[in-house]
Design a protein around this motif. Structure first.
Motif, PDB file in Angstrom:
ATOM      1  N   ALA A  95      14.442  14.751  -0.629  1.00 46.47           N
ATOM      2  CA  ALA A  95      15.290  15.933  -0.462  1.00 46.47           C
ATOM      3  C   ALA A  95      16.753  15.581  -0.672  1.00 46.47           C
ATOM      4  O   ALA A  95      17.503  16.310  -1.345  1.00 46.47           O
ATOM      5  N   TYR A  96      17.208  14.458  -0.115  1.00 45.68           N
ATOM      6  CA  TYR A  96      18.590  14.037  -0.302  1.00 45.68           C
ATOM      7  C   TYR A  96      18.892  13.815  -1.785  1.00 45.68           C
ATOM      8  O   TYR A  96      19.934  14.230  -2.294  1.00 45.68           O
ATOM      9  N   GLN A  97      17.988  13.179  -2.474  1.00 42.16           N
ATOM     10  CA  GLN A  97      18.195  12.908  -3.901  1.00 42.16           C
ATOM     11  C   GLN A  97      18.245  14.198  -4.704  1.00 42.16           C
ATOM     12  O   GLN A  97      19.060  14.340  -5.618  1.00 42.16           O
ATOM     13  N   ALA A  98      17.372  15.146  -4.369  1.00 43.36           N
ATOM     14  CA  ALA A  98      17.340  16.412  -5.109  1.00 43.36           C
ATOM     15  C   ALA A  98      18.644  17.178  -4.924  1.00 43.36           C
ATOM     16  O   ALA A  98      19.223  17.694  -5.898  1.00 43.36           O
ATOM     17  N   VAL A  99      19.124  17.301  -3.685  1.00 37.18           N
ATOM     18  CA  VAL A  99      20.353  18.042  -3.426  1.00 37.18           C
ATOM     19  C   VAL A  99      21.539  17.366  -4.096  1.00 37.18           C
ATOM     20  O   VAL A  99      22.425  18.024  -4.645  1.00 37.18           O
ATOM     21  N   ALA A 100      21.565  16.034  -4.085  1.00 35.47           N
ATOM     22  CA  ALA A 100      22.652  15.316  -4.749  1.00 35.47           C
ATOM     23  C   ALA A 100      22.677  15.592  -6.236  1.00 35.47           C
ATOM     24  O   ALA A 100      23.743  15.589  -6.867  1.00 35.47           O
ATOM     25  N   ALA A 101      21.498  15.839  -6.811  1.00 38.81           N
ATOM     26  CA  ALA A 101      21.412  16.129  -8.245  1.00 38.81           C
ATOM     27  C   ALA A 101      21.508  17.624  -8.534  1.00 38.81           C
ATOM     28  O   ALA A 101      21.333  18.044  -9.687  1.00 38.81           O
ATOM     29  N   LEU A 109      24.230   6.336  -2.566  1.00 37.46           N
ATOM     30  CA  LEU A 109      25.318   5.862  -3.420  1.00 37.46           C
ATOM     31  C   LEU A 109      24.854   4.921  -4.517  1.00 37.46           C
ATOM     32  O   LEU A 109      25.647   4.570  -5.397  1.00 37.46           O
ATOM     33  N   GLY A 110      23.582   4.501  -4.473  1.00 36.63           N
ATOM     34  CA  GLY A 110      23.057   3.618  -5.506  1.00 36.63           C
ATOM     35  C   GLY A 110      23.256   2.154  -5.179  1.00 36.63           C
ATOM     36  O   GLY A 110      24.134   1.785  -4.390  1.00 36.63           O
ATOM     37  N   GLU A 111      22.444   1.299  -5.815  1.00 34.02           N
ATOM     38  CA  GLU A 111      22.493  -0.128  -5.527  1.00 34.02           C
ATOM     39  C   GLU A 111      23.713  -0.811  -6.128  1.00 34.02           C
ATOM     40  O   GLU A 111      23.981  -1.969  -5.812  1.00 34.02           O
ATOM     41  N   GLU A 112      24.463  -0.090  -6.983  1.00 30.42           N
ATOM     42  CA  GLU A 112      25.662  -0.680  -7.557  1.00 30.42           C
ATOM     43  C   GLU A 112      26.876  -0.494  -6.654  1.00 30.42           C
ATOM     44  O   GLU A 112      27.926  -1.100  -6.897  1.00 30.42           O
TER      45      GLU A 112
END
Length: 877
Positions: free
Chosen positions: A571-577, A637-640
């Motif tokens: 859900a977090y990933q979807a809303v961020a996108a 925030l991603g692994e980078e």
């Protein structure tokens, strides 16, 4: 003589310590027949000019007489009858394993605080919180769970991160095997308990940046049946029993030792609503030791240990509420009620508990290939399982509650295998220790969690907490205006692997001057995965709201359809996108996280045995603590992002030490002093509730720690012993710029700018600590035994619990007074009777903290044990 001493050690099952250069030129007449072990040793060294030293723990060492006495000793050696060895046990010296071999503590160039089993008993050391009161530079870091103790030494150690990798910087060892088990149920039937200060990474491995805590169990002894039974009763319904039984099976070849402990006591904090007592004791431990010596050159020790804890935990007290945070208005009345109750009563929304089952089996095999070369192999298999429920907001509101694992599952479930091969060469002038170490750790079954937080207006991704007016709370079955939302974690795994190779060399430049050099390189890998979703039952509240006409059935269905069973991370990933979340359990993805790190540790030292009573040393060491990763950062925030990977810690220290025994006629004394300076880089620190309410692990750039430690003992007259310990630690950050966190709308996380925290002190490091002890023998006829009264006063100054300024960011200094009356060998029987009192002034003092004032908006703490008293009876056979 050397061969005779080694033979005595094998047959008696008791290490005997000696310096090679003091015995290699001597011969022994030997001894045959069945004798008491000490009598046999006296006969072995009789007439040789050697002195037998024995302390109350049973540790034995042999040294040469001072030079003026040797002429007389040689004359005695020429006589036909062997003269008994002289014996000096006025101060005592504990056998330690600080360099992975048995040595007298006063001859080891390492700052050590060591305790015999008798000392552990007499000081009432039951856990790490007790141990810190008697150990310079040692602090015990706690959270809102009492049994989750983590050691900090000289400001280094602390907790591991919420992600994978890292771990505490002070490692516990049981019989030379690293272990994460550090709470109650460990400090019984020990040969010694040792606290090593400073980086120990060359011989003991990764993460020992602050030091190591060594528990050496009492090993089976050959050719003798012995043991003890020890029982305690006291206030708070204290009932404790422990015991051991040593059984020889085959003379000089096989012996076993059984030991166990059971400890029960009521809690000292009570819930005013449910009546549940928190911070009780309820644990038991069992231990089996097997000593198998099939030949004169092979020694095989196997230990099996099991420990179980089933306690109520909790007992946290709400101390402060941040008026600028979302729940301030709700929390203020609860804070006022808590302040009126005091620190021995509380009211929680969760029946908190702590449960654990720990199993360990290890094998230590040593083969003395020759007089100078030894091979040792240490293998272990461990299974640690635990679950706990905590109430981090310390109120009856469902704000931040951990309910524990699923029924039949665990929050923590680790299988750990270690293997270490070590080779040692020692010809009296040159000692070389070299080896390799391997650790493999994984979760054999999924880790599960259930947590409760306030439901948001629109569900998990709403714009604020859902608040129910007072008139509707009863109709909806709520006890507060907040609606609890249950998040379930059906699966998580962590794994890790560590490999290392090491070598350390000690070389006697001259018989009294020794140089030491050691090096180790460690490689670490770590990772895991996690999955969670929203409990569908939590969203039935919207159907009840619809039934009351507060919202329409269509609105209720819309919210429930969107949120019930929703996969949290997806859900977090979807809303961020910019998409609508749709994935529901059991179709959730499992985000994975991986990481690795490696680094060197080394040691350079020089020690000078100026005379048999004086040791001076200088040493510099490098420590390494494994890196880590933050799964919550990779999610948003991603692994980078700079916050995902956590750098390894690096520690370099310089230490000067003096160990000295003094004799002034009948007066005997001991003074051990160590001064140190530590350069500390990339310090791993916890930034609380930083992203989506979760803690993350970050690095502070540079810090320094400097300090002084003292341990002393004085016997001014026979029957009176005075002791004192002191430590000074100044630990502060030289450069600490936090990494800025951007606003993350889908995580409901506000932007957090970078902050400069340089100059702030370390957490859980009191600047000054001291302990004063006095023991006096009271008049008693010799046939009645001995009667001793002991008083102990321990004090530590204030200590910070977080580098960020906030209310209650400092635990105030406190002192504890303990008294004990020991009647040993009661009326000539092998019976010891004691009356004790701990914290007899009934001081109220904090031992843990949850400093979330600036993040979640509240801070809570656990307080230490109140005054306790009781009686202890011990029978020896």
């Amino acid at each position: 003589m050397r061969a005779a001493l080694d033979a005595w050690a094998r047959q008696s099952g008791t290490p005997v310590l000696y310096r090679s250069e003091e015995v290699d030129a001597l011969r022994s007449r030997g001894v045959r027949g069945k004798l008491d072990a000490v009598a046999a040793l006296r006969a072995v060294v009789g007439g040789s000019g050697l002195i037998l030293h024995r302390d109350r723990s049973g540790a034995i060492a042999v040294t040469r007489m001072p030079a003026p006495d040797r002429t007389a000793a040689i004359a005695l050696a020429a006589q036909p009858a062997a003269a008994p060895a002289q014996e000096d046990d006025s101060i005592g010296d504990i056998v330690v394993t600080a360099r992975r071999t048995a040595e007298r503590g006063q001859r080891v160039p390492v700052a050590i605080t060591a305790f015999s089993q008798d000392a552990i008993r007499e000081k009432g050391i039951n856990n790490g919180t007790d141990l810190q009161n008697f150990t310079p530079s040692l602090s015990v870091v706690g959270d809102v769970a009492r049994n989750q103790e983590t050691y900090t030494i000289r400001g280094m150690g602390g907790t591991g991160g919420p992600g994978a990798g890292s771990g505490p910087g002070v490692v516990g060892y049981f019989a030379e095997v690293p272990t994460s088990v550090s709470g109650p149920g460990n400090f019984y039937d020990l040969a010694s308990l040792q606290v090593l200060k400073g980086p120990q990474g060359t011989l003991f491995g990764r993460n020992t940046t602050g030091g190591a805590v060594l528990l050496e169990p009492q090993r089976p002894q050959m050719n003798k049946v012995e043991g003890y039974v020890d029982g305690t009763i006291g206030n708070l319904q204290r009932k404790s029993v422990q015991g051991a039984l040593n059984v020889p099976i085959v003379d000089d070849v096989l012996a076993i030792r059984f030991a166990g402990q059971l400890d029960k006591r009521e809690g000292y904090v009570r819930d005013v609503i449910t009546g549940r007592d928190y911070l009780n004791r309820n644990n038991f431990s069992l231990r089996l030791g097997i000593q198998f010596d099939p030949t004169a050159t092979i020694s095989n020790y196997t230990a099996v240990s099991y420990q179980e804890v089933d306690e109520h935990g909790g007992g946290s007290i709400l101390l402060a509420v941040n008026p600028a945070r979302p729940y301030a208005a709700l929390l203020q009345p609860y804070l006022a009620a808590q302040q009126a109750r005091g620190v021995r009563r509380t009211a929680l929304s969760v029946p908190t508990f702590e449960k654990a089952k720990n199993f360990l089996v290890l094998n230590n095999t040593e083969w003395r290939v020759s007089d100078t070369f030894t091979l040792k192999n240490i293998f272990s298999y461990a299974r640690t399982r635990s679950t706990s429920a905590t109430d981090r907001d310390s109120t009856t509101l469902p704000i931040a509650d951990l309910l524990g694992a699923y029924p039949g599952s665990w929050n923590n479930n680790l299988r750990t295998i270690t293997e270490e091969m070590q080779a040692r060469y020692d010809d009296g002038t040159l000692r070389v220790q070299a080896g390799g170490f391997f650790l493999d750790q994984k979760t054999p079954a999924p880790l599960t969690f259930a947590t409760v937080n306030p439901m948001q207006v629109g569900g998990i991704l709403g714009g604020g907490p859902l608040m129910i007016p007072q008139p509707l709370q009863a109709a909806l079955g709520l006890t507060s205006p907040l609606v609890p939302a249950l998040t379930l974690q059906p699966s998580a795994h962590v794994d890790g692997r560590s490999k290392a190779a090491y070598a350390q060399v000690q070389y006697k430049i001259v018989p009294t001057l020794t140089a030491t050099a050691g090096f180790r390189w460690t490689w670490d890998e770590f990772g895991g995965d996690i999955q969670s979703y929203q409990d569908p039952a939590s969203y039935q509240i919207f159907n009840r709201l619809a039934a009351l006409g507060i919202i329409s059935p269509a609105q209720a269905a819309q919210v429930a359809d969107l949120n019930a069973g929703l996969c949290v991370y997806d859900a977090y990933q979807a809303v961020a996108a910019g998409r609508l979340p749709t994935l529901k359990y059991p179709n959730c993805t499992s985000p994975t996280f991986r990481g690795k790190s490696n680094g060197p540790t080394w040691q350079l030292g020089l020690d000078w045995q100026a005379d048999p009573q004086t040791l001076l040393y200088a040493v510099s060491r490098r420590g390494y603590k494994s890196g880590a990763s933050n799964p919550i950062v990779s999610l948003f925030l991603g692994e980078e992002h700079p916050l995902f990977a956590v750098k390894p810690e690096q520690v370099t220290d310089a230490e000067l030490g003096l160990k000295r025994d003094w004799i002034f006629g009948e007066v005997k004394a001991r003074t051990n002093i160590a001064a140190f300076y530590t350069w500390y880089n990339d310090i791993q620190v916890i930034q609380r509730a930083a992203i989506a309410g979760s803690d993350i692990l970050t690095n502070a750039q540079r810090a320094r720690v400097m300090g002084l430690e003292f341990e002393g003992m004085l016997v001014p007259v026979k029957g009176l012993t005075l002791g004192a310990t002191y430590s000074y630690n100044s630990a502060k950050y030289l450069q600490y710029d936090t990494i800025a966190i951007p606003a993350i709308p889908q995580a409901l996380t506000a932007a957090q700018p970078s902050r400069d925290l340089a100059g702030t002190p370390f957490s859980f490091v009191p600047k000054h600590k001291y302990n004063l002890t006095a023991s006096v023998d009271l008049p008693l006829p010799e046939r009645e035994g001995t009667l001793q009264l002991t008083g102990n006063w321990s004090y530590q100054t204030s200590q910070r619990v977080t580098p960020e300024a906030q209310p209650f960011d400092t635990i105030a200094g406190y002192g504890l007074l303990n008294l004990r009356l020991d009647w040993r060998d009661v009326r000539g029987f092998p019976l010891d009777l004691a009356f004790y009192g701990t914290n007899i002034l009934n001081r109220e003092y904090r031992v843990t903290a949850n400093p979330s004032y600036n993040n979640s908006g509240f801070i809570g703490s656990i307080y230490g044990e109140p005054a306790q008293y009781g009686v202890q009876l011990r029978y020896r056979f």
